[in-house]
Enzyme design. Sequence first.
Site, PDB file in Angstrom:
ATOM      1  N   ARG A 292       8.057   2.717  20.801  1.00 35.79           N
ATOM      2  CA  ARG A 292       8.676   3.613  19.969  1.00 35.79           C
ATOM      3  C   ARG A 292       9.280   4.601  20.670  1.00 35.79           C
ATOM      4  NH1 ARG A 292       4.696   2.756  14.792  1.00 35.79           N
ATOM      5  NH2 ARG A 292       4.517   0.343  14.690  1.00 35.79           N
TER       6      ARG A 292
ATOM      7  N   HIS B 262       0.848  -1.186   0.115  1.00 36.94           N
ATOM      8  CA  HIS B 262       0.028   0.113  -0.107  1.00 36.94           C
ATOM      9  C   HIS B 262       0.806   1.213   0.002  1.00 36.94           C
ATOM     10  CE1 HIS B 262       0.694  -1.451   4.314  1.00 36.94           C
ATOM     11  NE2 HIS B 262       1.096  -0.011   4.414  1.00 36.94           N
TER      12      HIS B 262
ATOM     13  N   ASP C  77       6.460  -3.578  16.488  1.00 42.84           N
ATOM     14  CA  ASP C  77       5.079  -3.987  16.628  1.00 42.84           C
ATOM     15  C   ASP C  77       4.807  -4.666  17.765  1.00 42.84           C
ATOM     16  OD1 ASP C  77       3.917  -2.914  14.303  1.00 42.84           O
ATOM     17  OD2 ASP C  77       4.890  -4.608  13.110  1.00 42.84           O
TER      18      ASP C  77
ATOM     19  N   ARG D  10      13.668  -5.749   3.914  1.00 43.59           N
ATOM     20  CA  ARG D  10      12.608  -6.224   4.880  1.00 43.59           C
ATOM     21  C   ARG D  10      11.252  -5.875   4.318  1.00 43.59           C
ATOM     22  NH1 ARG D  10       7.981  -4.294   7.919  1.00 43.59           N
ATOM     23  NH2 ARG D  10       7.768  -5.528   9.631  1.00 43.59           N
TER      24      ARG D  10
ATOM     25  N   ASP E   7       7.322  -5.427   4.183  1.00 41.56           N
ATOM     26  CA  ASP E   7       6.054  -5.151   5.250  1.00 41.56           C
ATOM     27  C   ASP E   7       4.797  -5.913   4.462  1.00 41.56           C
ATOM     28  OD1 ASP E   7       4.949  -3.561   7.099  1.00 41.56           O
ATOM     29  OD2 ASP E   7       3.887  -2.897   5.627  1.00 41.56           O
TER      30      ASP E   7
ATOM     31  N   GLU F  59       7.910 -10.194   6.369  1.00 46.19           N
ATOM     32  CA  GLU F  59       7.335  -9.998   7.648  1.00 46.19           C
ATOM     33  C   GLU F  59       6.094 -10.955   7.761  1.00 46.19           C
ATOM     34  OE1 GLU F  59       4.292  -6.898  10.414  1.00 46.19           O
ATOM     35  OE2 GLU F  59       4.624  -6.581   8.378  1.00 46.19           O
TER      36      GLU F  59
END
Length: 736
Positions: A609, A385, A561, A463, A465, A494
């Site tokens: 975070r 996206h 996450d 990596r 997503d 992922e």
Amino acid sequence: MSKAVMRNVFVYSILIIVISFLGWPAESKTFEVEFTFMPGRPGRSVCLAGTFNNWSITATPMEDADGDGIWKIVLSLPRGEHQYKFVVDGTVWVTDMKAEAFRDDGYGGRNSVVIVGDTELLKAECSAGDGQIVTEALWHENASPYVEREGSTTVAVRLRTRTSDVERVRMEYALNLSSHEGCADGFDNQARGSVRGSIPMEPYATAGGFTYYRAVIPASHGLLCYRFVLEDGDTRIWYSPAGANRYAPGADDGFELDLAGLSVFQTPEWVKDAVFYQIFPERFANGDPANDPFAVRSWGGTPTTGNFFGGDFQGVIDNISYLEELGITAIWFNPIFEAPSNHKYDTSDYMKIDPSFGGLDKFKEMVSALHAAGIKVILDGVFNHTGYNFWAFQDIVAKGRDSRYVNWYHIHDFPIRRSPKPNYEAWWGFPDLPQLNMENPEVRSYILDVVTYWMELGVDGWRLDVPNEIGHFFWREFRDHVKGINPDAYIVGEIWHNGSAWLQGDQFDAVMNYVFRDAVLDFFARKTCKASDFMGRLESTRADYPDAASMVLLNLLGSHDTERVYTAFRGNKNLMVPAIVFQMTYPGAPIVYYGDEIGMRGSKDPGCRGTMVWDESKQDRELLQLYKGLIRLRKSSIALRRGNMRWLLVDDPTRSFAFSRHYEGETVVVAVCAGDTGVSVDLAMDSVSDGTVFVDAFTGQAHEVAGGRLEVFDLGPGEARILVAGTPEKNPEKNP
């Protein structure tokens, strides 16, 4: 981004039935599983969401055919572990409280687990040395992971047996260098142009009541013909395509493998030696306040989903020496492309660096400096996206159906609407994240151009997503493209569950090993599984994955996450330390989420975070020294980086285990006690000669092998030992 499911509510009556079909072949078939659910209150619809359908809330609807309030569905599932939940009316997620097992769902709840497979075969009595072999459990097929070509000069082959059922396994083979000749010629002693041999097979993985033996054969081309010989007590049998037999098969009865048709699954060698570090760029270090975004907060403030602290590339450059001292050799950066959010998963332009990080020239400077320090650079590829502000989507917003980019997305009608529900496909319905149409060749070409651009600037891998949201067809094209630019580039996806579908040699090199994380936290932190269950969950993935992938899995304990490691362990370092030891000694590449090495705390996003703590007085220096020492030890040991693994001890009452790693003459033994009481460890060392001396990597204490056993040593609660055959380098000051 996490795609774990989010809710857990009470359910009154749930029944699940697993029906196994005992026809062969075992690994190729599926098993019918009936899911039955009675909701606590009436609902309009019930769907089954799980790892088998990428957690879709619409793909697998259940039925209440007779109106009795019980919803049912029967699925055909492959062997292995499957996680699931029920979804009522498209919004309420329900955990099956009658399931046989549970896994953390990443949001404070639990996923239900069903395990399917050849369970009937496990009922047969078996014991190594009794002269009885459960032949029905034997299985081999000419497909991954049973055959694997890691390079152009070798082939790896596996055979499945019942666990604790045989004493010895070997493989007889003949290599016909002219592949048009069949196996009959290959096994013929007089055949010209053939090479014959017999090689012992070693236990590779044990999972679900089965043990998988493995052997590596030197073979570069031709037709490989082979069969297996199993011995137990006085019994010897051969296993071939015709089945199990007490007599040697005929010359034409062998498995055939044409090496010309077997593609090489080669993963980057450097990853096996790597120690990764994950950096969330906005929160690592603010090296240049001049590029700070608007309304930046003071460093050390409380993180929210929308605030900024000014982390940038200059901050990374300024702290390369810190990364070197820690022992880091590769960095995965969360997204760095232009985007309005602090996390940057809502891309506005893939071809531009977000200005708050410092721009393209600063990126080049950072990559150059990291490479000079021996540190690889992995970027986060968010290709499922874009952001709402992405230039192509904004063209659609402005021009509607007349936009030339209208087929880049899945638009239902015009004009574009964000609320109350977007009238376009968006990741999990978030209007800020419109989903790209990867069926459109123009979109795929654009994404591959993006990949080319950044790789030509020195990026060492990707990596990916939420790659499970995109069809496998694109990832095959993606791999060919990436490896065509740099064969040593690392591709890691992922995937939060079993990643076998992406690890067949034609898509990813590896996946983020969330299966590993879940097992480690369940065993060490939550204490919700036994040592034998812990081993079984880890071994299941090793049994399912090609070795080339297993050796480069990204083994994490925390990420952007998840809650931070220190928080997951509720600050209990007696539980945390042996888990970190295990992470740094287990096959695969360990990765440290920035700040976990100094004991940073934080719940799930946005708490995990927070800004990096640079004030040493606020760091857990003892924990930092442990990380440094373990990383130093791993880098000094070829066995810990590349060695095969064998479990030596798994004891449920004491919650203790031990395993060895062996490679090219070096052997390392790791022993862990995660229980509340100590344990005396006594290990059989069949593969190590008497007189071999193992030295404790932290204390220097010596332990000798005598009579096939390693000298007894004691482990206290929460203690781990790493014993190296030979004289280790001087390592950390503290014994873990």
